[in-house]
Design an enzyme around this catalytic site. Structure first.
Site, PDB file in Angstrom:
ATOM      1  N   ASP A  93      23.557  23.331  98.011  1.00  0.00           N
ATOM      2  CA  ASP A  93      24.350  24.316  98.734  1.00  0.00           C
ATOM      3  C   ASP A  93      23.678  24.616 100.061  1.00  0.00           C
ATOM      4  OD1 ASP A  93      26.242  26.343  99.359  1.00  0.00           O
ATOM      5  OD2 ASP A  93      26.359  26.942  97.255  1.00  0.00           O
ATOM      6  N   ASP A 140      23.662  20.546 104.107  1.00  0.00           N
ATOM      7  CA  ASP A 140      24.997  20.698 104.670  1.00  0.00           C
ATOM      8  C   ASP A 140      25.877  19.613 104.049  1.00  0.00           C
ATOM      9  OD1 ASP A 140      27.317  20.874 106.115  1.00  0.00           O
ATOM     10  OD2 ASP A 140      26.390  20.542 108.077  1.00  0.00           O
ATOM     11  N   ASN A 171      31.923  20.720  92.863  1.00  0.00           N
ATOM     12  CA  ASN A 171      32.595  22.009  92.955  1.00  0.00           C
ATOM     13  C   ASN A 171      32.857  22.470  94.384  1.00  0.00           C
ATOM     14  OD1 ASN A 171      33.176  24.994  92.145  1.00  0.00           O
ATOM     15  ND2 ASN A 171      31.408  25.128  93.488  1.00  0.00           N
ATOM     16  N   TYR A 203      43.968  21.352 102.597  1.00  0.00           N
ATOM     17  CA  TYR A 203      43.388  21.666 101.281  1.00  0.00           C
ATOM     18  C   TYR A 203      44.070  20.875 100.170  1.00  0.00           C
ATOM     19  CZ  TYR A 203      41.622  24.659  97.475  1.00  0.00           C
ATOM     20  OH  TYR A 203      41.013  25.139  96.343  1.00  0.00           O
ATOM     21  N   LYS A 241      42.373  18.053  97.657  1.00  0.00           N
ATOM     22  CA  LYS A 241      42.304  18.328  96.223  1.00  0.00           C
ATOM     23  C   LYS A 241      43.118  17.313  95.425  1.00  0.00           C
ATOM     24  CE  LYS A 241      39.504  21.797  96.338  1.00  0.00           C
ATOM     25  NZ  LYS A 241      38.170  21.712  95.706  1.00  0.00           N
TER      26      LYS A 241
END
Length: 239
Positions: free
Chosen positions: A39, A49, A75, A139, A143
Site C-alpha cells: 500500500d 505506488d 484488492n 471503474y 472491474k
C-alpha cells in the site's frame, strides 16, 4: 506438496491499509494467515505506488524474499467517478493502472511460487459496477476486466492446484463509497433503498467471502464471481 503441511501461511493483500482491504487483513489474521500488505501508507505495509510498475515490482520482490506466497488478494482500487462525456483520459489510464494492471503484475509475480507449491488461491476484488452503473465508465471497465482475467487464469492455472475467483461488492459502507456517493445525493438514497436486505454492506461482509475462497477446502471453486451485494444484482425490489 500439501499446503496444510507447510509453514507458508502468508497472504499478499494490495491496498490493505484501509477500507475493505483492512477488513480482509484483519480476517486473514483471524484465520491464521500472515498478511503481507502492499500500500502507499500503513505502519505494517510494504510502501509502494501500485499505479507505478517499477514501484510495484520492487515491492513484490521484497515481499517474496522470504519465499513463495501462495495466497493473493488483489484488492486495491479507486473509482474515478464521471460520465462518459466528462471522463478524462488521465482518469481512464489511472483506473487501468491501479485497478487492473496492479492485479496483473501481482498475480504474474506470485504464480511461479504457486505452481512450485502445486497450490494457490487468488481472489480479486471486482464490483457490482462491472454489470454497469452510471458515471462509472473507467471503474466498470477495469472491474469487468478483472473478471475476464480471472476466468482466463482459472483455465490456465487449475491444473497447478491454483484457484482464481472474484468477489464483487455492492454498496459497502467505506470512505471510497462515501466519496463516490454523497450521502445527501438522491441517487445515493435510491441505492440504499433498493437493497433487498435493507442495509448497507460492511467491509467484514466482503472479507467473509474472501476468507471462504482463500480456504484450502475451496479447491473446486474457480473462475467464479461472487456478488456480495445484499441481493442488489438480482433485480429491482419495486417495479
Amino acid at each position: 506438496m500439501n499446503p496444510k503441511n507447510t509453514l507458508n501461511k502468508r497472504v499478499l493483500v494490495t491496498g490493505g491499509a484501509s477500507g475493505i482491504g483492512a477488513a480482509i487483513v484483519q480476517r486473514c489474521r483471524r484465520d491464521g494467515y500472515t498478511p503481507v500488505v502492499l500500500d502507499q501508507y500503513g505502519e505494517d505495509s510494504i510502501i509502494c505506488d501500485l499505479t507505478d510498475p517499477e514501484s510495484t515490482v520492487s515491492a513484490l520482490k521484497l515481499a517474496l524474499q522470504e519465499g513463495p506466497i501462495t495466497r493473493l488478494v488483489n484488492n486495491v482500487g479507486a473509482v474515478f467517478p464521471n460520465t462518459l462525456t466528462e471522463q478524462t483520459l488521465d482518469e481512464f489510464n489511472a483506473a487501468i493502472a491501479l485497478n487492473l494492471r496492479s492485479a496483473f503484475l501481482c498475480t504474474q509475480a506470485l504464480i511461479p511460487g504457486m505452481r512450485q507449491s502445486n497450490f494457490g488461491r487468488i481472489v480479486s476484488i471486482s464490483s457490482r459496477a462491472a454489470l454497469g452503473k452510471e458515471s462509472r465508465t473507467a471503474y466498470s471497465a477495469t472491474k469487468a476486466g478483472l473478471q475476464g482475467m480471472t476466468r482466463t487464469w482459472a483455465l490456465e492455472e487449475g491444473r497447478h492446484g491454483i484457484t482464481t475467483n472474484t468477489v464483487c461488492p455492492g454498496p459497502i459502507q467505506t470512505e471510497l463509497f462515501d466519496f463516490a456517493n454523497p450521502s445527501e445525493s438522491p441517487s445515493t438514497k435510491a441505492i440504499i433503498s433498493s437493497i433487498p436486505v435493507q442495509r448497507m454492506g460492511t467491509p467484514s461482509d466482503v472479507a467473509h467471502a474472501v476468507s471462504f475462497l482463500l480456504d484450502n477446502n475451496s479447491s473446486f471453486i474457480t473462475g467464479q464471481s461472487i456478488y456480495v451485494c445484499g441481493g442488489k444484482t438480482v433485480g429491482a425490489i419495486h417495479d
